[in-house]
Design an enzyme around this catalytic site. Structure first.
Site, PDB file in Angstrom:
ATOM      1  N   GLU A  11     -21.973 -32.659   4.102  1.00  0.00           N
ATOM      2  CA  GLU A  11     -21.811 -31.238   4.459  1.00  0.00           C
ATOM      3  C   GLU A  11     -21.780 -31.098   5.978  1.00  0.00           C
ATOM      4  OE1 GLU A  11     -23.656 -28.046   2.212  1.00  0.00           O
ATOM      5  OE2 GLU A  11     -24.729 -27.516   4.030  1.00  0.00           O
ATOM      6  N   GLN A  71     -36.814 -30.500  13.459  1.00  0.00           N
ATOM      7  CA  GLN A  71     -36.078 -30.124  12.259  1.00  0.00           C
ATOM      8  C   GLN A  71     -37.017 -29.819  11.088  1.00  0.00           C
ATOM      9  OE1 GLN A  71     -33.294 -33.429  11.902  1.00  0.00           O
ATOM     10  NE2 GLN A  71     -32.280 -32.333  10.248  1.00  0.00           N
ATOM     11  N   LYS A  96     -23.577 -34.689  12.286  1.00  0.00           N
ATOM     12  CA  LYS A  96     -24.000 -35.879  13.048  1.00  0.00           C
ATOM     13  C   LYS A  96     -23.314 -37.123  12.469  1.00  0.00           C
ATOM     14  CE  LYS A  96     -28.563 -34.043  14.169  1.00  0.00           C
ATOM     15  NZ  LYS A  96     -29.911 -33.896  13.599  1.00  0.00           N
TER      16      LYS A  96
HETATM   17  P1  FAD Z   1     -27.783 -16.387  -6.588  1.00  0.00           P
HETATM   18  O1  FAD Z   1     -27.263 -17.379  -7.559  1.00  0.00           O
HETATM   19  O2  FAD Z   1     -27.262 -14.997  -6.677  1.00  0.00           O
HETATM   20  O3  FAD Z   1     -29.371 -16.376  -6.738  1.00  0.00           O
HETATM   21  C1  FAD Z   1     -30.198 -15.682  -5.788  1.00  0.00           C
HETATM   22  C2  FAD Z   1     -31.453 -15.155  -6.474  1.00  0.00           C
HETATM   23  O4  FAD Z   1     -31.106 -14.118  -7.394  1.00  0.00           O
HETATM   24  C3  FAD Z   1     -32.213 -16.194  -7.306  1.00  0.00           C
HETATM   25  O5  FAD Z   1     -33.581 -15.885  -7.210  1.00  0.00           O
HETATM   26  C4  FAD Z   1     -31.704 -15.968  -8.729  1.00  0.00           C
HETATM   27  O6  FAD Z   1     -32.625 -16.372  -9.711  1.00  0.00           O
HETATM   28  C5  FAD Z   1     -31.524 -14.444  -8.728  1.00  0.00           C
HETATM   29  N1  FAD Z   1     -30.451 -13.987  -9.613  1.00  0.00           N
HETATM   30  C6  FAD Z   1     -29.260 -14.588  -9.826  1.00  0.00           C
HETATM   31  N2  FAD Z   1     -28.498 -13.851 -10.650  1.00  0.00           N
HETATM   32  C7  FAD Z   1     -29.237 -12.752 -10.962  1.00  0.00           C
HETATM   33  C8  FAD Z   1     -28.991 -11.611 -11.760  1.00  0.00           C
HETATM   34  N3  FAD Z   1     -27.833 -11.460 -12.433  1.00  0.00           N
HETATM   35  N4  FAD Z   1     -29.975 -10.665 -11.835  1.00  0.00           N
HETATM   36  C9  FAD Z   1     -31.138 -10.797 -11.158  1.00  0.00           C
HETATM   37  N5  FAD Z   1     -31.421 -11.878 -10.392  1.00  0.00           N
HETATM   38  C10 FAD Z   1     -30.479 -12.835 -10.294  1.00  0.00           C
HETATM   39  N6  FAD Z   1     -25.920 -19.750   2.673  1.00  0.00           N
HETATM   40  C11 FAD Z   1     -24.935 -19.353   3.539  1.00  0.00           C
HETATM   41  O7  FAD Z   1     -25.032 -18.299   4.125  1.00  0.00           O
HETATM   42  N7  FAD Z   1     -23.818 -20.132   3.729  1.00  0.00           N
HETATM   43  C12 FAD Z   1     -23.640 -21.321   3.088  1.00  0.00           C
HETATM   44  O8  FAD Z   1     -22.626 -21.991   3.297  1.00  0.00           O
HETATM   45  C13 FAD Z   1     -24.659 -21.766   2.191  1.00  0.00           C
HETATM   46  N8  FAD Z   1     -24.542 -22.920   1.509  1.00  0.00           N
HETATM   47  C14 FAD Z   1     -25.515 -23.284   0.602  1.00  0.00           C
HETATM   48  C15 FAD Z   1     -25.353 -24.467  -0.150  1.00  0.00           C
HETATM   49  C16 FAD Z   1     -26.328 -24.879  -1.052  1.00  0.00           C
HETATM   50  C17 FAD Z   1     -26.142 -26.149  -1.837  1.00  0.00           C
HETATM   51  C18 FAD Z   1     -27.499 -24.097  -1.224  1.00  0.00           C
HETATM   52  C19 FAD Z   1     -28.577 -24.549  -2.178  1.00  0.00           C
HETATM   53  C20 FAD Z   1     -27.664 -22.914  -0.504  1.00  0.00           C
HETATM   54  C21 FAD Z   1     -26.674 -22.497   0.414  1.00  0.00           C
HETATM   55  N9  FAD Z   1     -26.800 -21.315   1.129  1.00  0.00           N
HETATM   56  C22 FAD Z   1     -25.805 -20.928   2.009  1.00  0.00           C
HETATM   57  C23 FAD Z   1     -27.999 -20.474   0.982  1.00  0.00           C
HETATM   58  C24 FAD Z   1     -27.832 -19.410  -0.121  1.00  0.00           C
HETATM   59  O9  FAD Z   1     -26.814 -18.498   0.237  1.00  0.00           O
HETATM   60  C25 FAD Z   1     -29.178 -18.694  -0.288  1.00  0.00           C
HETATM   61  O10 FAD Z   1     -30.120 -19.569  -0.825  1.00  0.00           O
HETATM   62  C26 FAD Z   1     -29.154 -17.370  -1.051  1.00  0.00           C
HETATM   63  O11 FAD Z   1     -30.408 -16.733  -0.879  1.00  0.00           O
HETATM   64  C27 FAD Z   1     -28.921 -17.494  -2.546  1.00  0.00           C
HETATM   65  O12 FAD Z   1     -27.641 -17.853  -2.840  1.00  0.00           O
HETATM   66  P2  FAD Z   1     -27.216 -18.227  -4.359  1.00  0.00           P
HETATM   67  O13 FAD Z   1     -25.760 -18.404  -4.339  1.00  0.00           O
HETATM   68  O14 FAD Z   1     -28.070 -19.300  -4.875  1.00  0.00           O
HETATM   69  O15 FAD Z   1     -27.582 -16.833  -5.089  1.00  0.00           O
END
Ligand code: FAD
Length: 291
Positions: free
Chosen positions: A17, A215, A275
């Site tokens: 990534e 970090q 990196k």
């Molecule tokens: P969701 O899947 O929507 O989940 C978020 C929360 O809502 C969880 O607690 C879940 O249980 C809950 N939830 C889900 N669906 C529902 C529903 N229908 N009703 C009620 N609750 C629900 N952030 C960035 O800004 N840019 C990036 O490029 C980025 N890349 C990432 C890559 C990875 C592999 C990971 C693990 C995280 C990344 N993030 C990134 C961070 C991510 O955007 C945050 O963790 C964010 O808070 C949650 O995103 P999500 O897509 O998991 O959300």
């Protein structure tokens, strides 16, 4: 190439990534770093997306450059919660026009200034809505979703988190990538629970090599990850010696990856933090294993 096709092959892979520049002024240095990583021929590379959309253009610029110049399959991240439907639709059109076949569908963190707002006015609330939008716009698109072996910080319990994860996968995720973790047992427990809940898509563990002591706090704050004593001791002992810390951090990440491979995981995603030297060292450490 679609990442879902890569993940079903009987081959051990490592992917990396990278993140896009924040401003035009550091575009060239980030482009150079990502190109150096591409030259290592990883299975694929992902490019993150700024939650506020600030670096959205650069995400695609970096992804398209690597795909076109180095032929490495690319995964473009996209977030939705702080965007309008119109913006998201435009981003999806741009991704398709750039010839990127893989999108990581994310909600994004909720920006501080949006926390008190009337949420009924938002166009998106959860990543599942973006997954549906991507599927509707192109049923062939390969879609990834995020998952959390140690629970998403907003979830009150793991059962609820996994229930929503299952709904997101059923809406169209082809694979999942995990948040970073530093104790593999947390991943194995998580995998057992999600498989039991009926989630069958490939899950790629996300490994973050911690290469300097500063970090550590940032990583914990960002991910809420548990730091095992073994890792804390390493930071205590070597944290003040930059080269020693880097070597120890790479060794720790390599050890995690080898254990994952030894326990049946085939594909590992490494948060390489732009990196190339760290990415290269990890691949060197795994050279015979990946052959
Ligand atoms: P969701 O899947 O929507 O989940 C978020 C929360 O809502 C969880 O607690 C879940 O249980 C809950 N939830 C889900 N669906 C529902 C529903 N229908 N009703 C009620 N609750 C629900 N952030 C960035 O800004 N840019 C990036 O490029 C980025 N890349 C990432 C890559 C990875 C592999 C990971 C693990 C995280 C990344 N993030 C990134 C961070 C991510 O955007 C945050 O963790 C964010 O808070 C949650 O995103 P999500 O897509 O998991 O959300």
């Amino acid at each position: 190439m679609k990442i879902k096709d890569l993940l079903t092959k009987d081959k051990l892979t490592v992917s990396f990534e990278v993140f896009p520049p924040k401003t035009e002024s550091n575009f060239d240095s980030v482009k150079h770093a990502t190109e150096e990583i591409a030259k290592l021929c990883p299975a694929f590379m992902s490019v993150t997306y700024g939650a506020g959309g600030g670096t959205s253009k650069y995400t695609l610029d970096i992804a398209k450059n690597i795909k076109d110049q180095y032929g490495v399959p690319m995964l473009a991240h996209l977030t939705c919660v702080s965007s309008t439907r119109q913006t998201v639709r435009q981003r999806i059109a741009d991704i398709k026009e750039a010839g990127i076949e893989n999108v990581m569908a994310l909600r994004g963190d909720i920006p501080q200034e949006m926390i008190g707002e009337d949420r009924s006015k938002w166009d998106y609330h959860h990543a599942i809505e973006l997954v549906r939008e991507l599927k509707a716009s192109d049923p062939d698109m390969c879609i990834g979703g995020a998952c959390y072996p140690e629970i998403h910080p907003e979830s009150s319990n793991q059962k609820e988190d996994i229930k929503y994860l299952k709904e997101k996968v059923d809406a169209g995720c082809d694979f999942l990538t995990t948040q970073m973790f530093f104790d593999n047992n947390l991943l194995y427990n998580f995998l057992y629970k999600i498989r039991e809940a009926g989630i069958t898509v490939p899950v790629m563990p996300g490994i973050m090599p911690i290469t300097n002591a500063n970090q550590v706090d940032r990583a914990i704050k960002l991910s809420g990850s548990f730091m095992p004593q073994r890792f804390k001791s390493l930071v205590d002992k070597f944290g003040y010696k930059p080269e020693a810390m880097k070597q120890a951090g790479i060794a720790y990440a390599t050890d995690q990856i080898i254990d994952l491979f030894a326990n049946g995981i085939k594909n590992v995603h490494v948060y390489s933090m732009n990196k190339p030297d760290v990415a290269q060292k990890i691949l060197e450490n795994l050279s015979a294993i990946l052959n």
